[in-house]
Structure formats: structure tokens, C-alpha cells
Design an enzyme around this catalytic site. Sequence first.
Site, PDB file in Angstrom:
ATOM      1  CG  HIS A   5      -0.452   0.162   2.524  1.00 55.75           C
ATOM      2  ND1 HIS A   5      -0.166  -0.895   3.362  1.00 55.75           N
ATOM      3  CD2 HIS A   5      -0.133   1.275   3.239  1.00 55.75           C
ATOM      4  CE1 HIS A   5       0.277  -0.443   4.522  1.00 55.75           C
ATOM      5  NE2 HIS A   5       0.315   0.883   4.476  1.00 55.75           N
ATOM      6  CG  ASP A  39       0.463  -4.287   2.824  1.00 55.08           C
ATOM      7  OD1 ASP A  39       0.942  -3.739   1.821  1.00 55.08           O
ATOM      8  OD2 ASP A  39      -0.282  -3.693   3.626  1.00 55.08           O
ATOM      9  CB  SER A  67       2.838   1.572   6.403  1.00 55.01           C
ATOM     10  OG  SER A  67       1.574   1.647   6.996  1.00 55.01           O
TER      11      SER A  67
END
Length: 731
Positions: free
Chosen positions: A92, A228, A656
Amino acid sequence: MRKGLHYSLLKLLFAAVLLLPIAPARADEGMWLPIYLKILNEQAMQDLGMKLTTDQVYSINKASMKDAVVQFGGGCTGAIVSPEGLLFTNHHCGFSYIQRHSSVENNYIDKGFWAKTHADELPNTGLTVSILVRMEDVTQRILENIPTGASEKEREAAIAYNIEKVKKEAVAGTHYSAFIRPFFYGAEFYLFVNEVFKDVRLVGAPPASIGDFGGDDDNWMWPRHNADFSMFRIYAGPDNKPAAYSKENVPYRPRQHFHISLDGVNENDFTMVLGYPGRTQEYLSSWAINMIEKESNIYKIALRDKRLKVLRETMNESDSMKIRFAARFASVANARKKWAGESAGLEKANAAAKKAVQEAAFAKWADADPKRQKEYGRVLPALKKAYDTLNRIILPVEYQSEAVYGNDILPFVSTYGAMAELCRKGRPDPKAVEALRAQTTAYFRNSYLPMDKKMFALCMTSIHKDVRPEYRSVALTGYAGRFEGDFNKMTDWLFKHSAFTDKRKTEKILNSLEKGSTEKLEKDPLYKLWFEFNRNYEIRLQPTFNNLRNTIESNSMLFVDGLRKMYPERNFYPDANSTFRVAYGKVGSYSPTDGKTYLYSTTLDGVMQKEDSNSLYYKVPARLKELYRRRDFGIYAIGKMPVAFIATNHTTGGNSGSPVTDANGRLIGLNFDRVWEGTMSDVNYDASVCRNISLDMRYALFIVDKYAGASHLIKEMTLIRNGKPYFYLQQ
């Protein structure tokens, strides 16, 4: 004491909560500054199982783990995993760059992308990664020469001057960049010197059906089953220093890169997260918590639900629309779901009530000594008064970004408003004109008028419906009367009569601005509406908001300063502010509600159990199903293929892509999310439910190797099995 909180509730909570802040912060709570790890955290980390010294985590004199951690694109983190500058971050985090390189013919979102050679790696305009060189406490230098009794404005000016001076001195004669950030609401200041690389190329990414498996349904949730990750490479000039993109650039040679463990994780294993957490507010007052939970989040969530509906309808029109708006949909959905989890968590944890108990203890402590009463006695009343006022204007303030700038066309119009300001001061700089011309071309290339109209109408409707009349734009109120409350009709009229819905007409306005004339622009109805929104904000809202923010900042600084003196045995960590931090904890399951317990890890079995070929988010590629059927997991697993795990590390947005290491500093995962029940950890950490979610590196490597066949990338990495180097041989 917050208004309406029953005295008996305070009495019941007081005994249970009052003692909590006295003890040292929990070992698994906090986002710690690396320069203080040795004195504040090393023993606690080693007690939890860490087998390193903190000098191996952060050092300015020799290579350390910090040299393998990057701030990716300003809003994420990444981990360098090879001597050739190869790095992992989240899917992402890299998604917008994957999207930019995608087309209907080469749909890297749906099909994935894997560069076979360095020459195939794709450049990304504007993408940078930063590596921390060093950090330093410069509080004394920033706060020196501030006159006694200086006003807040004078203090800010003196601080700003000192910051610029210290920054320049820190990087003089080097190619480094520097910034200084305040900590503990301005009580302390730290300098960060960085090396910023400007040539970062896309190397690999799984298809969204793997990298974003579960989509928005699973976002902020556990259990998770998505890979991810995406892969990029840092390029530098021949001297290994940062350089603008050039075909002559070569892969960057890092001072250190992460070794990747193939041994995996078990419950209660030590874990450490290194990265750039974005923003936390752990020292908020009870009044702030109430405002977030019961006012701010409610309206923002409702508006984003409507915006998502429009985006979803548009994306369903065609594959090209799906590609064009995929990144925006993900961004809007991400914050919406986070706010929902945050509010639910705060309510369940009785966070505001617990804060109120702490405030009562603080007031009692301050009143017990005349000197303390003089210094801290007015802090809590001032905070309560400020939040009482802020609560009345927070919605129109936040709607300025969520609604006024929550559609496409008004932010675009605002760029012309900025140019108009330049024109009023004289003929604008040709470079500024060319930049605006490029923005205009980009806007009309990416805009979609039918969606713009729907989004604009719903944003205007929400402002008119939700914002108190005294804080609304006069222009919007006038249009509401003119079109009898029909904002679809208002939108049709505005879009029909504005130049900003037609590229050729917009360029005519730009040509007149280039000559120094604002006449055509000022006649445009959409510009007039934007101008009134902006003026309304600047006159009615911004001055009050800024004054309240200053009051809250200054009193929060005193509040935290008092807490640190009140509880001298406790180690206080500063709020996150996009600077390098270290968090640590243990792999662990959790029980969010009575009778429900979640295990600490997931496997590929769960992917197959969730598979739904008719679902937007749960499709499974045929090749992955075939590898699963054959149990062909290569060197990465036997029997079951691990996918993700959870631990008690304190993380937030910005983490992240953060590397997650084991006790020996070997890479075992990539942080990518938090559990929904623990999203309130940005303002209220609760060790019983706050868990960070990480991708197991074995699953990432399995996808790279067995699914994508990109074994050449595996060969770059340093793999560790049973504590020893594992020499990869292609299966």
C-alpha cells in the site's frame, strides 16, 4: 473534571487508575528515541529477550541497523535487504507508484510487476527515501536568547530563527539535509540529519489479489492474509551519493542491510520495530478524547462513507476507472475505518474517564505545594476552556479539508487562487506559471467530470447540513437559497458556467494571469465560491483555531512537564512526529471481547478459506492455488505456509513498511497495520488489545520466489536459517 461525568464513576475509577502512571511505562508501550535506548530501554529490551546491544541498533560511529531503515516517500518506512540497495516496503506504500506505471494493457495492479534486470526497473518521479545519519538534542541552542516574559509570538519568532541557524550549521559543507522537530509540546527540540536519495525505482510487486487480499473489508482487522509488500531499489551516483535520476546511476551500496531469518516466529518471541511513525497524541486531556470520540470522528466517518460510495460507483464503470481511482479509494477508506476503530476502542476503554482521573490526581499534586500551584494550577482549567470552545468549531475546521478540499475541483481552483495572489503583487514568475500549466494539464488528464460533480454536490450538501449557519460560507448559503436546497441543481449550474470544467477555457484564464490580470478569474463562479470558503475560514475560523491551538500547546507542554515531575520513576516517551523511533514487544495473541481469542499467526490455509471468486477482495490467483494444492512452498515452509503475525509493538501510521526484527536483529516481518480494536493506541495505548500486524517475511519471499519466479532477487539477499547463513539454490 469533564462536564457530565458522574462523580461516582470517578470515585470507582480512581483507585484502579491512579496507580497506573506511577509505574514505569510498560515494556511494550512507547515509540522511543534511539539515542536514549541505552540509558532508558536497553535493560528492559534485554529482559524481554533481545540479544543485541542498543549500539547495534543506533550508532553514528559505526554501521548499525538504523542505516538499513529508510523513510519511504515521506509517509512510510522501508527496509534495505541487499548490498545493492534493494528494499522492501508495504504494497500500500508503493501502490500509487504501481498505479502510475499501470495501464489497461499493462495492468500491474491486477497482474503484478517483476523487473528481470536492473534495466527493467521503473523510475518514479518525485519519490525519495531518506536515511538517518544522526540525531541530536539541540534544546538548549533552540531556546537560548528568548527574552524573559516574551510573548508567544516573540517566542515563536526566536525559536524559528534559532532553528534555521542550527540547521544550516549542521549540514554546512555536506550533501546532507536537516530538520528540527519539537518534542513534548515544545519543551525539547531535536535535530535530524539525513541523506536523501532521489532515484528510487520499482522492482517488484505482487498482484493486488495477493498484496491487498481482503481489501477494505480486512483493513485494520485481524486475522489477516495479505502479502502487503512491494520492492524498490535505491540508485546513487558513481560516488554512492544521492543523485537525480540518470541512466548512469548505479545501485546504492548501503552501510548495512538486514539479514532475513527463515526461522519464523513463535508466541512470546521478542520483536522490535524500527521506523518513522507519523503522529500520536498520548498525552491528550479527557476533553480532547471526548471531542475525538463523540464529535470529530462521527462526522468525518459519515462524510467519507458518502465519498466512498461515489468512488465505488465510478470504479465499477470500467477497468480504466478502477485503475485511475484505486489509490484514492484506498486512501479515503483507510482513514475512515481507522477512525471508526479508534472511537470504538476509546469508548470501550473508558479512555476519557481514565484521563479525567489522572487530571484529578494532577490537580491534587499541583495544589499540594504553593510553588507547583503557581506553575501548574491553571493548566487544566485552561485546557478545559480551550476544548469547550474548540468543540464548537472543530467540525467546520475539519470540513475545510474533508469537504471543501474533499472533492477534486475546488483544490484545483485553489491553485489558481494562489496564482492570483502573485498577480496582485505584480507580474508572476514565469516558472510559477509553467508549474501551474503543468498542474492544469495533469488535472484534466486525470479528472472525470461525472464523478467530480457527484463528489462536489455531496460535499456541499454535507457542509450546509452539518455546519452551524454562523460558520458557513455566505456564498454557499446564498446558493442554497437560490436553488431551494437542491445542491445537484446548484452543481449543474456552477459546472456549466465555470471555466474550470474545460481545459481550453481554463488555459485562457491562465494566459490572462500570466499577463498579470485577475479579471477573468474573479468572474468565475467556482472561483468565487472557493474564494468565499477560503475567506470564511481565514476570518471566522482560523484566528480562533490558531489561538486555541497555541493555548492547548502551551498548556499541554506544562501538563506533560508536570507529569514528568509528578512521576519521576516513569520513563516518558515523546509523541510520534515522523522521526526515527524504536518500538519493542513480544509476539502474542489477544482477546478483544469476552469469549473471543485470536491466535498470534495466520497461514495460507486462511487465504483459501476466505476465497470467493465473486468478491472484489477475495479472489485468489490460479498459480497461488496450484502452489498451495501441491504444498510447493520451497525453502520457506513445510506443511503450512505462514502469512502474518501480531505482536505488542506500539506502532502507528508511518510505520507501514517498518522492518520487524527478532532478538538478533534479523528481519522476520514487515509491519503493515494494527488490529481494529487497538487503533485507539494513537491516543490511548492499551496493552490488552493493542497489536501491530506484520507480514511474515517467509510469505513475502515465497511470493517473490515460487509465485513470481523472481529468484534473482532472492539471491541478492542474506538469508539466515538456524542462526547461520543459508545459501540459496534455485529450486
